[in-house]
Design a protein around this motif. Sequence first.
Motif, PDB file in Angstrom:
ATOM      1  N   GLU A 209       0.845  -1.183   0.000  1.00 33.41           N
ATOM      2  CA  GLU A 209       0.000   0.000   0.000  1.00 33.41           C
ATOM      3  C   GLU A 209       0.882   1.236   0.000  1.00 33.41           C
ATOM      4  O   GLU A 209       1.870   1.318   0.740  1.00 33.41           O
ATOM      5  CB  GLU A 209      -0.919   0.003   1.212  1.00 33.41           C
ATOM      6  CG  GLU A 209      -2.022  -1.040   1.153  1.00 33.41           C
ATOM      7  CD  GLU A 209      -3.087  -0.826   2.219  1.00 33.41           C
ATOM      8  OE1 GLU A 209      -4.117  -1.504   2.145  1.00 33.41           O
ATOM      9  OE2 GLU A 209      -2.872   0.042   3.100  1.00 33.41           O
TER      10      GLU A 209
ATOM     11  N   ASP B 111      -1.742   5.689   3.388  1.00 32.36           N
ATOM     12  CA  ASP B 111      -2.541   5.378   4.567  1.00 32.36           C
ATOM     13  C   ASP B 111      -3.848   6.150   4.435  1.00 32.36           C
ATOM     14  O   ASP B 111      -3.868   7.373   4.536  1.00 32.36           O
ATOM     15  CB  ASP B 111      -1.781   5.789   5.834  1.00 32.36           C
ATOM     16  CG  ASP B 111      -2.558   5.459   7.102  1.00 32.36           C
ATOM     17  OD1 ASP B 111      -2.029   5.731   8.188  1.00 32.36           O
ATOM     18  OD2 ASP B 111      -3.698   4.958   7.006  1.00 32.36           O
ATOM     19  N   ARG B 112      -4.935   5.459   4.176  1.00 28.04           N
ATOM     20  CA  ARG B 112      -6.218   6.098   3.907  1.00 28.04           C
ATOM     21  C   ARG B 112      -7.110   6.190   5.133  1.00 28.04           C
ATOM     22  O   ARG B 112      -8.300   6.471   5.025  1.00 28.04           O
ATOM     23  CB  ARG B 112      -6.939   5.329   2.796  1.00 28.04           C
ATOM     24  CG  ARG B 112      -6.184   5.299   1.459  1.00 28.04           C
ATOM     25  CD  ARG B 112      -6.841   4.320   0.496  1.00 28.04           C
ATOM     26  NE  ARG B 112      -6.298   4.333  -0.848  1.00 28.04           N
ATOM     27  CZ  ARG B 112      -5.215   3.671  -1.231  1.00 28.04           C
ATOM     28  NH1 ARG B 112      -4.546   2.941  -0.339  1.00 28.04           N
ATOM     29  NH2 ARG B 112      -4.797   3.720  -2.486  1.00 28.04           N
TER      30      ARG B 112
ATOM     31  N   THR C 190       2.678   5.968   2.934  1.00 24.89           N
ATOM     32  CA  THR C 190       3.284   4.930   3.752  1.00 24.89           C
ATOM     33  C   THR C 190       4.782   4.917   3.484  1.00 24.89           C
ATOM     34  O   THR C 190       5.294   5.657   2.643  1.00 24.89           O
ATOM     35  CB  THR C 190       2.693   3.560   3.391  1.00 24.89           C
ATOM     36  OG1 THR C 190       3.009   3.281   2.010  1.00 24.89           O
ATOM     37  CG2 THR C 190       1.181   3.545   3.576  1.00 24.89           C
TER      38      THR C 190
END
Length: 310
Positions: A46, A49-50, A58
Amino acid sequence: MEIRQLRHFVAVVNEGSFTAAARAELIVQSALSTSVRNLERELGAELFDRAGRRVVLTEAGRALLPQARQLLAGAAAAKEAVAQVSGLGAGRVAIGTIQTLTCLDLAAELAAFHRELPGIQVSVREAPVAELIEGLRAGELDLAFLAPDARQLPDGLASFGIWREDLVLVTAPGHPLAIAGRTLIKDLADEPFIDFRAGTGLETAVRRLAAHCGLERRITCDVTQIGLLVELVRAGIGVAIVPRRIGEQAGLPCVTIRQPEPGRAIVLAGRAPRPRNPAAEALLGRLTAGVTDAAPAAAGPPAGPRAAAG
């Protein structure tokens, strides 16, 4: 991995959200989100960072960012080489600017450029000076109007034109200083000031002017939009120091500051020694036509006939 996916990834970083990035890339948000998800799937990590309201890179995203920018710059260079052969029938040029640019009418200049070369897409980014410099160094911007903090530009950048802008004190109508028409810096100690955001070039010029004259400004409000600053001055909350043309266009009293007469240098900068993008070279020629000062220094004497008189 596709160049398009990397461009979407960098757009999210630059714009701060998927919504703003999709708007900048002229696609729907779902398509941009899918593009970034596919890139994450291919990389096996990923990139954002949502969890919060604002996307955050990240560790994997931070590792990818410089490589992505380098690859995009390389792809842009390849397109530029083709555009140079085909004669500017298509292409793209990216220019950055500070918010308080008044030394020339950028909108009018870009409109004339579009009429001459309608196949060239123009991208404009408005940002603080440090972000514009980073955009130039990363290859995301071809040219940028700066009000640099230092007398020399960072290594790898060059100045292609220098203008000088006069600074004046703006006040609410009817203010005693507006009636007087002129003032000394030392006489402003009791005035409440409205300040522009740090890093814009204007804030730096005003702060240095005050420090040089020993003025301890009483700042009652600071803002991030020049339009709001103007309206707050009009409402009588405080006074401000701005380029003369901003005060004149707003219809506010422009009080001349004497001893010293303040001003700032505006620099049109790019990567040294000249833009490799032929579209940027063409735009540079239009923006600097008639400018007599194109030395590599980041600050210097007033420029030629296209500089604003005030």
